[in-house]
Design an enzyme around this catalytic site. Sequence first.
Site, PDB file in Angstrom:
ATOM      1  N   GLY A 188       0.835  -1.210   0.000  1.00 52.63           N
ATOM      2  CA  GLY A 188       0.000   0.000   0.000  1.00 52.63           C
ATOM      3  C   GLY A 188       0.862   1.249   0.000  1.00 52.63           C
ATOM      4  N   ARG A 230       0.900  -4.940  -5.953  1.00 51.61           N
ATOM      5  CA  ARG A 230       1.005  -6.230  -5.263  1.00 51.61           C
ATOM      6  C   ARG A 230       1.457  -7.214  -6.336  1.00 51.61           C
ATOM      7  NH1 ARG A 230      -0.672  -4.485   0.085  1.00 51.61           N
ATOM      8  NH2 ARG A 230      -2.261  -2.944  -0.292  1.00 51.61           N
ATOM      9  N   ASP A 278       5.121  -5.149   5.926  1.00 55.64           N
ATOM     10  CA  ASP A 278       5.701  -6.455   6.274  1.00 55.64           C
ATOM     11  C   ASP A 278       5.803  -7.396   5.073  1.00 55.64           C
ATOM     12  OD1 ASP A 278       2.888  -6.544   6.340  1.00 55.64           O
ATOM     13  OD2 ASP A 278       2.895  -8.331   7.601  1.00 55.64           O
ATOM     14  N   THR A 337       4.043   2.552   5.617  1.00 56.53           N
ATOM     15  CA  THR A 337       2.649   2.086   5.668  1.00 56.53           C
ATOM     16  C   THR A 337       1.900   2.944   6.678  1.00 56.53           C
ATOM     17  OG1 THR A 337       1.171   0.293   6.400  1.00 56.53           O
ATOM     18  CG2 THR A 337       3.395   0.228   7.254  1.00 56.53           C
ATOM     19  N   ASP A 367      -0.451   2.025   8.476  1.00 57.01           N
ATOM     20  CA  ASP A 367      -1.054   1.220   9.544  1.00 57.01           C
ATOM     21  C   ASP A 367      -0.276   1.237  10.870  1.00 57.01           C
ATOM     22  OD1 ASP A 367      -2.967   0.496   7.702  1.00 57.01           O
ATOM     23  OD2 ASP A 367      -1.962  -1.365   7.146  1.00 57.01           O
ATOM     24  N   ASP A 383       1.838  -0.918  11.840  1.00 54.61           N
ATOM     25  CA  ASP A 383       1.636  -2.274  12.355  1.00 54.61           C
ATOM     26  C   ASP A 383       2.922  -3.091  12.433  1.00 54.61           C
ATOM     27  OD1 ASP A 383       2.010  -2.448   9.634  1.00 54.61           O
ATOM     28  OD2 ASP A 383       0.294  -3.753   9.251  1.00 54.61           O
ATOM     29  N   ARG A 400      -6.051  -2.065   9.329  1.00 56.28           N
ATOM     30  CA  ARG A 400      -6.153  -3.534   9.286  1.00 56.28           C
ATOM     31  C   ARG A 400      -6.238  -4.098  10.704  1.00 56.28           C
ATOM     32  NH1 ARG A 400      -2.281  -5.639   4.614  1.00 56.28           N
ATOM     33  NH2 ARG A 400      -0.685  -4.699   5.889  1.00 56.28           N
TER      34      ARG A 400
HETATM   35  P1  ATP Z   1       0.946  -2.712   3.435  1.00 56.02           P
HETATM   36  O1  ATP Z   1       1.136  -3.113   4.859  1.00 56.02           O
HETATM   37  O2  ATP Z   1       0.886  -1.246   3.273  1.00 56.02           O
HETATM   38  O3  ATP Z   1      -0.177  -3.426   2.725  1.00 56.02           O
HETATM   39  P2  ATP Z   1       2.856  -4.627   2.500  1.00 56.02           P
HETATM   40  O4  ATP Z   1       4.257  -4.480   2.044  1.00 56.02           O
HETATM   41  O5  ATP Z   1       2.638  -5.466   3.720  1.00 56.02           O
HETATM   42  O6  ATP Z   1       2.275  -3.163   2.653  1.00 56.02           O
HETATM   43  P3  ATP Z   1       1.740  -6.730   0.867  1.00 56.02           P
HETATM   44  O7  ATP Z   1       0.717  -6.703  -0.215  1.00 56.02           O
HETATM   45  O8  ATP Z   1       1.530  -7.645   2.020  1.00 56.02           O
HETATM   46  O9  ATP Z   1       1.954  -5.222   1.317  1.00 56.02           O
HETATM   47  O10 ATP Z   1       3.152  -7.150   0.208  1.00 56.02           O
HETATM   48  C1  ATP Z   1       3.641  -6.460  -0.915  1.00 56.02           C
HETATM   49  C2  ATP Z   1       4.251  -7.446  -1.868  1.00 56.02           C
HETATM   50  O11 ATP Z   1       5.377  -8.097  -1.244  1.00 56.02           O
HETATM   51  C3  ATP Z   1       3.348  -8.605  -2.301  1.00 56.02           C
HETATM   52  O12 ATP Z   1       2.477  -8.237  -3.342  1.00 56.02           O
HETATM   53  C4  ATP Z   1       4.370  -9.629  -2.746  1.00 56.02           C
HETATM   54  O13 ATP Z   1       4.857  -9.316  -4.035  1.00 56.02           O
HETATM   55  C5  ATP Z   1       5.511  -9.428  -1.748  1.00 56.02           C
HETATM   56  N1  ATP Z   1       5.398 -10.404  -0.649  1.00 56.02           N
HETATM   57  C6  ATP Z   1       4.502 -10.416   0.351  1.00 56.02           C
HETATM   58  N2  ATP Z   1       4.693 -11.461   1.174  1.00 56.02           N
HETATM   59  C7  ATP Z   1       5.745 -12.150   0.677  1.00 56.02           C
HETATM   60  C8  ATP Z   1       6.441 -13.353   1.063  1.00 56.02           C
HETATM   61  N3  ATP Z   1       6.083 -14.040   2.126  1.00 56.02           N
HETATM   62  N4  ATP Z   1       7.480 -13.741   0.303  1.00 56.02           N
HETATM   63  C9  ATP Z   1       7.842 -13.039  -0.795  1.00 56.02           C
HETATM   64  N5  ATP Z   1       7.239 -11.902  -1.206  1.00 56.02           N
HETATM   65  C10 ATP Z   1       6.211 -11.474  -0.501  1.00 56.02           C
END
Ligand code: ATP
Length: 320
Positions: free
Chosen positions: A11, A72, A103, A126, A128, A130, A172
């Site tokens: 995000g 994503r 994360d 982020t 959040d 979190d 979230r």
């Molecule tokens: P936000 O908390 O703002 O949503 P985020 O980084 O947690 O941000 P996610 O959609 O969970 O957002 O992760 C972003 C991207 O990171 C995913 O679309 C994927 O490409 C990659 N990703 C997430 N989890 C994994 C994992 N366990 N292993 C490898 N790549 C991952």
Amino acid sequence: MKKIAILTSGGDAPGMNAAIRACVRYAIAKDVDVFGVERGWQGLLDNKISVMNSRSVSDIVHKGGTILKTARCPEFLKVEYQQKAADTLSAYGIDGLIVIGGDGTFRGAKDISDNCGINVCGIPGTIDNDLAYTDFTIGFDTAVNTVLDAMNNLRDTMGSHDRVSLLEVMGRKCGDIALYAALAGGAEFCITPEHPVDIEQMSKTLLKSRLRGKTSNMIVFAEGAGDREEICRQIKEKTGISVKTTTLGYVQRGGAPSMVDRVLAARMAVRAVDVLLEGKTNRVVGVNNNVINDFDISEALAMPREFDSELYKVMNILAR
Ligand code: ATP
């Protein structure tokens, strides 16, 4: 370390641009070439990489969103795609990668480091808030300020009609946006995933406050805190009061970053570049008691998140 790349993923959050700008300009000042990757991990799979210079990041420090775009990328969970992304970086001679996100983004960074040998450092971006290892993430302060603006507007109309208002905010599974907004905005109630609502108690308090002449109340509700409609239904059943709900939604993710987020972004970006220049990998930067630190990604992600129950108590005391 002569060439690094930057991407934003997950995000978007206000302050990501300030972080990109600081990474680019600080790295250039350290004689490092910088590349921007568009649309997060997806951009590495699609070869969307270009050289950045000081001018690439002009006029962005005050803008929300991310000039590098974000996405994503479900394929990135598979090693074969991580290797493809690493091959793209190698083809450009890039030996360090800074990722700005949450994360999930950090898990991707750890994977591309562990499985493909890319040096990585993460910056928490982020709204959040979190991530347990850091007191604050970039974007959180701005998002709370956006909620406060909405609360001010809601108060005007709710007060005029003697209404009870429930404002649903993002976060979230984390109640920090709700808690900080409720405290700073003087809400009467705050419902978060960490503190499930006691409808009985809340209904009594609402009725008591009516008797004391307080006819308008504000409930800040975190999106992960349960069934909002059911809560409103039960309040109506117990008190006869109908609660008017507002969902703030994605407006919380946009807007000009606050001073706090811009300064945090600059400080974290500088540390992230330094981490890579020191030859470290698998790190994420964070802020603890106003000191910028870096942590091992796995250790950082394994830390249990602690909700600030003391602050929650203070919020409740001041609300009465
Ligand atoms: P936000 O908390 O703002 O949503 P985020 O980084 O947690 O941000 P996610 O959609 O969970 O957002 O992760 C972003 C991207 O990171 C995913 O679309 C994927 O490409 C990659 N990703 C997430 N989890 C994994 C994992 N366990 N292993 C490898 N790549 C991952």
